[in-house]
Scaffold this active site. Structure first.
Site, short mmCIF file in Angstrom:
data_model
loop_
_atom_site.label_atom_id
_atom_site.label_comp_id
_atom_site.label_asym_id
_atom_site.label_seq_id
_atom_site.Cartn_x
_atom_site.Cartn_y
_atom_site.Cartn_z
N HIS A 168 28.28 -0.76 34.11
CA HIS A 168 27.54 -0.56 35.37
C HIS A 168 28.39 0.12 36.45
CE1 HIS A 168 24.29 -0.97 38.07
NE2 HIS A 168 23.90 -2.18 37.77
N ASP A 384 11.00 9.54 22.91
CA ASP A 384 10.62 9.82 21.52
C ASP A 384 11.83 10.45 20.83
OD1 ASP A 384 9.62 10.74 19.13
OD2 ASP A 384 7.88 11.74 19.99
#
Length: 443
Positions: A168, A384
């Site tokens: 992070h 995708d």
């Protein structure tokens, strides 16, 4: 009982041989204040590719490894490690050493686990889902020796779970990387939104930023065992959110409240009601504000770094429940509006003088504190990889505590999913809360 079998673990480096000297990227205040937290963990559920769906006609894991390597060419920081500079005044400065030490890729198989086991249960099967994520229990400062990116591809009986764990301190979300990797996996030669690696500082001379050496108690803060927690994903349709927004704005006689502010206020009120707090007890709701568009000139959306600011709305429990949806949402709206560029710059200046590090654990946050993460605006379902869109999203065990609310876009346009991590009693209370459940729907 299902079991997770690790098939292989490998290190994946950027595909190109980067001959130039290692790029060093200094961390900003927004990056540094997250060093003591865990990383970011998000994962996607897919149906298993059919042989005819694979345009590459090659082993799926090998293909994902190759496309990951090519994606790291654009995201060089994620193939690097954190590095430190020890200053003479006993402070430390952190930067990203883009040394192409590589990301971690894990291939696993979950025997006996199907897609329905993950997405059709009332409560998230935490033990199972948590095992789908790599680099668990790694805190951001450990990126000096641990990979800054971990990927795990877990084969289910009838599906695939692709999970990312990202440091992070390097960036503030996984989805830009996920979107880019899926483009490369589908055969793109370049990215539609290439990341911008240069960090933003208040002044050109503002780096490296020195911070005090971490104390032993900061590095070992997770002392008490966590209380029992459960997670449930609440689904809200576009229509139900529109009604909530209209109700909130009607109650204050103005069109100020956003859809998300109305939805989060509805969630907060139910959680407070279900916790049965003393009416005079304070409760806070922490929202994460994206600040890219709040700076002048604004930071581009592809900025690869942290550009987020936490903000708390604090009220007594009786206010949250008795003043109504519109009042609570209006306080949220006012808090967001307060975060002007001037306020953000003042915060960054004051942090340098007195560094404070965010820690999100069950024993470090105030009781009755709720905190949101992620956003419904991310492109989650566009990922995708070449055999179809994902069918669900889940987060990993990092930074989980009683009151953590993770926001995702829903599968259908305009809908929102909220993954609520709470005590079993609170979640049961919310499930029995007719006012709250009136706008919750099944998938």
């Amino acid at each position: 009982m299902e079991s997770i079998q690790i098939i292989s673990t490998s290190i994946v480096c950027a595909a190109r041989d980067h001959k130039e000297p290692n790029l060093g990227i200094h961390l900003t205040t927004w990056d540094l204040e997250l060093l003591l937290q865990d990383g970011i963990q998000k994962g996607l559920v897919f149906h298993k590719p059919k042989p005819d769906d694979d345009p590459h006609h090659e082993n799926l894991i090998h293909h994902l490894q190759t496309s990951l390597s090519r994606t790291l060419d654009f995201f060089l920081p994620l193939a690097g490690r954190l590095a430190t500079i020890e200053n003479v005044d006993e402070t430390t400065s952190f930067f990203i050493d883009c040394n192409n030490a590589g990301a971690e890729l894990v291939h696993a198989v979950a025997d006996g686990v199907s897609v329905s086991d993950i997405i059709e249960q009332t409560y998230v099967p935490d033990h199972t889902v948590n095992s789908f994520f790599p680099l668990n229990s790694i805190r951001n400062y450990e990126g000096t020796s641990k990979p800054l990116l971990g990927v795990q591809v877990t084969e289910l009986v009838d599906g695939i779970f692709i999970a990312c764990s990202i440091n992070h301190a390097v960036l503030d979300g996984t989805w830009h990387f996920f979107n880019s990797w899926s483009e490369i996996s589908r055969g793109f030669d370049s990215l539609s939104k290439p990341p911008i690696l240069q960090r933003w500082f208040l002044r050109d001379t503002d780096y490296p930023i020195p911070i005090p050496l971490f104390k032993n108690e900061q590095l070992h803060s997770k002392v008490l065992p966590p209380p029992p927690l459960q997670q449930r994903v609440f689904h809200f349709t576009a229509e139900s959110i529109t009604k909530l927004k209209a109700k909130a704005n009607a109650s204050i006689g103005a069109e100020k409240i956003s859809s998300l502010q109305a939805l989060l206020s509805h969630l907060w009120r139910s959680a407070v009601r279900s916790k049965r707090l003393d009416p005079d007890q304070e409760t806070s709701f922490r929202i994460i504000i994206g600040v890219r568009s709040r700076l002048q000139p604004p930071l581009p959306q592809q900025y690869l770094g942290n550009a987020i600011q936490g903000a708390d709305i604090t009220m007594k429990a009786r206010e949250v429940l008795e003043q109504g949806l519109g009042y609570v949402a209006l306080q949220m709206n006012k808090t967001v509006a307060m975060h002007t560029e001037e306020k953000l710059r003042n915060y960054l200046e004051s942090w340098r003088e007195n560094p404070k590090f965010a820690i999100e654990t069950h024993d470090s946050l105030p009781s009755n504190c709720f905190l949101t993460s992620s956003s419904p605006r991310y492109n989650v379902y566009g990922n995708d990889f070449g055999w179809g869109r994902p069918i669900a999203v889940r987060s990993g065990p990092a930074n989980k505590f009683d009151g953590k609310m993770t926001i995702f876009p829903g599968l259908k346009e305009g809908s929102v999913d909220i993954e609520a991590c709470l005590s079993p009693e609170t979640l049961q209370g919310m499930s029995n809360d007719a006012e709250f459940m009136e706008v919750v729907t099944d998938l």
